[in-house]
Design a protein around this motif. Structure first.
Motif, PDB file in Angstrom:
ATOM      1  N   MET A   1      -5.968 -16.103   5.639  1.00 18.63           N
ATOM      2  CA  MET A   1      -6.531 -14.853   5.129  1.00 18.63           C
ATOM      3  C   MET A   1      -6.793 -14.885   3.633  1.00 18.63           C
ATOM      4  N   GLY A   2      -6.364 -15.949   2.956  1.00 17.96           N
ATOM      5  CA  GLY A   2      -6.760 -16.138   1.566  1.00 17.96           C
ATOM      6  C   GLY A   2      -6.096 -15.215   0.566  1.00 17.96           C
ATOM      7  N   GLY A   3      -4.940 -14.731   0.862  1.00 19.94           N
ATOM      8  CA  GLY A   3      -4.241 -13.854  -0.071  1.00 19.94           C
ATOM      9  C   GLY A   3      -2.817 -13.605   0.370  1.00 19.94           C
ATOM     10  N   GLN A   4      -2.092 -12.846  -0.428  1.00 15.87           N
ATOM     11  CA  GLN A   4      -0.695 -12.542  -0.134  1.00 15.87           C
ATOM     12  C   GLN A   4      -0.597 -11.384   0.848  1.00 15.87           C
ATOM     13  N   LEU A   5      -0.147 -11.671   2.055  1.00 21.38           N
ATOM     14  CA  LEU A   5       0.045 -10.616   3.046  1.00 21.38           C
ATOM     15  C   LEU A   5       1.290  -9.811   2.708  1.00 21.38           C
TER      16      LEU A   5
ATOM     17  N   PRO B   1       0.829  -1.211   0.000  1.00 21.91           N
ATOM     18  CA  PRO B   1       0.000   0.000   0.000  1.00 21.91           C
ATOM     19  C   PRO B   1       0.859   1.255   0.000  1.00 21.91           C
ATOM     20  N   ASP B   2       0.270   2.364  -0.414  1.00 23.82           N
ATOM     21  CA  ASP B   2       0.944   3.652  -0.283  1.00 23.82           C
ATOM     22  C   ASP B   2       1.168   3.962   1.196  1.00 23.82           C
ATOM     23  N   ARG B   3       2.164   4.765   1.456  1.00 22.36           N
ATOM     24  CA  ARG B   3       2.466   5.136   2.847  1.00 22.36           C
ATOM     25  C   ARG B   3       1.259   5.773   3.526  1.00 22.36           C
ATOM     26  N   SER B   4       0.470   6.534   2.793  1.00 25.24           N
ATOM     27  CA  SER B   4      -0.699   7.189   3.384  1.00 25.24           C
ATOM     28  C   SER B   4      -1.732   6.183   3.883  1.00 25.24           C
ATOM     29  N   ILE B   5      -1.808   5.018   3.230  1.00 25.46           N
ATOM     30  CA  ILE B   5      -2.734   3.979   3.668  1.00 25.46           C
ATOM     31  C   ILE B   5      -2.313   3.417   5.019  1.00 25.46           C
ATOM     32  N   ILE B   6      -1.012   3.267   5.208  1.00 23.72           N
ATOM     33  CA  ILE B   6      -0.518   2.758   6.494  1.00 23.72           C
ATOM     34  C   ILE B   6      -0.930   3.690   7.630  1.00 23.72           C
ATOM     35  N   ASP B   7      -0.898   4.988   7.386  1.00 22.05           N
ATOM     36  CA  ASP B   7      -1.323   5.939   8.418  1.00 22.05           C
ATOM     37  C   ASP B   7      -2.772   5.726   8.829  1.00 22.05           C
TER      38      ASP B   7
ATOM     39  N   ALA C   1      -8.608  -6.524  -3.210  1.00 22.43           N
ATOM     40  CA  ALA C   1      -9.052  -7.351  -2.087  1.00 22.43           C
ATOM     41  C   ALA C   1      -8.158  -7.081  -0.891  1.00 22.43           C
ATOM     42  N   SER C   2      -8.563  -6.143  -0.047  1.00 21.55           N
ATOM     43  CA  SER C   2      -7.768  -5.766   1.111  1.00 21.55           C
ATOM     44  C   SER C   2      -8.419  -6.319   2.376  1.00 21.55           C
TER      45      SER C   2
ATOM     46  N   TRP D   1      -1.444  -8.265  14.313  1.00 21.89           N
ATOM     47  CA  TRP D   1      -2.195  -7.970  13.094  1.00 21.89           C
ATOM     48  C   TRP D   1      -1.495  -8.537  11.859  1.00 21.89           C
ATOM     49  N   GLY D   2      -2.296  -8.894  10.869  1.00 19.24           N
ATOM     50  CA  GLY D   2      -1.794  -9.256   9.547  1.00 19.24           C
ATOM     51  C   GLY D   2      -2.519  -8.432   8.499  1.00 19.24           C
ATOM     52  N   PHE D   3      -1.809  -8.039   7.445  1.00 17.36           N
ATOM     53  CA  PHE D   3      -2.367  -7.126   6.451  1.00 17.36           C
ATOM     54  C   PHE D   3      -2.164  -7.656   5.038  1.00 17.36           C
ATOM     55  N   MET D   4      -3.201  -7.511   4.206  1.00 19.85           N
ATOM     56  CA  MET D   4      -3.095  -7.828   2.788  1.00 19.85           C
ATOM     57  C   MET D   4      -3.856  -6.790   1.990  1.00 19.85           C
ATOM     58  N   GLY D   5      -3.445  -6.587   0.741  1.00 22.47           N
ATOM     59  CA  GLY D   5      -4.112  -5.623  -0.129  1.00 22.47           C
ATOM     60  C   GLY D   5      -3.542  -4.227   0.000  1.00 22.47           C
TER      61      GLY D   5
END
Length: 205
Positions: free
Chosen positions: A78-82, A5-11, A46-47, A35-39
């Motif tokens: 989670m069904g996707g690439q984290l 994700p873009d840095r702004s999304i992490i914020d 698919a986030s 926590w685990g994050f994908m998308g």
């Protein structure tokens, strides 16, 4: 190929992580949210984010740690690439300085007249995210001073050998954030093969 994700999304993820931990039934520092994050957070992508509870006083955080077990379950469930893992917890500000590698400007987080053992230090909510490239993104917010602006910083944990060695030392010493860092690196095992091999040798010796 991992899409980040873009840095702004992490914020935008930090407030959710902190509020989820703040809203837990207990304020006990031993409770850590993993926590685990994908998308990428972009429209049509698919986030998803998954969260699990870990009690830091219930099991040792060493080789074969429960943190890595939690990460493994997220990777398969989670069904996707984290692209990253994170944690949210309540901790004293001067422990953030010692345990979650901080830039120099954050080392004043504990008040000058407070003892360095943390017995009378300000408590903070901390949310940290590690991505598979070695990026670290952290936000710190005071528990009892909610009107203060949160402090946010980034770092590259793989930018220098000395920095990477510091993080490996933290893994060996059972620091929870470091085990989450190691889990994030496994998301791109080819890219991080050298670091993961060094870490494995350390843990098995």
């Amino acid at each position: 190929m991992i899409r980040y994700p873009d840095r702004s999304i992490i914020d935008t993820l930090f407030p959710t992580m902190i509020e989820r931990r703040r809203g837990a039934e207990t304020t006990a520092p031993a409770l850590v949210h993993v926590w685990g994050f994908m998308g990428t957070g972009e429209p049509g992508d698919a986030s998803a984010a998954g969260v699990a509870e870990f009690w830091s006083d219930s099991a040792p955080t060493t080789a074969g740690s429960p943190i890595l077990d939690i990460a493994g379950r997220m990777m398969s469930g989670m069904g996707g690439q984290l692209w990253g893992f994170g944690l949210a917890c309540r901790i004293t500000a001067n422990l953030v300085v010692r345990e979650i590698r901080n830039p120099p400007e954050v080392t004043t987080a504990a008040k000058p007249d407070e003892p360095r053992d943390g017995s009378n230090a300000e408590e903070v909510w901390v949310a940290t995210i590690f991505d598979a490239r070695g990026g670290e993104y952290t936000r710190m917010q005071y528990v009892h001073l909610p009107d203060l602006e949160p402090i946010t910083w980034d770092s590259d944990t793989l930018d220098k050998r000395s920095t990477t060695r510091d993080w490996m030392d933290r893994v060996e010493n059972g620091i929870i954030s470091a085990h989450i860092w190691a889990a994030a690196l496994t998301l791109d095992a080819n890219r991080n093969r050298s670091v993961l091999q060094q870490l494995e040798r350390r843990l098995l010796r």
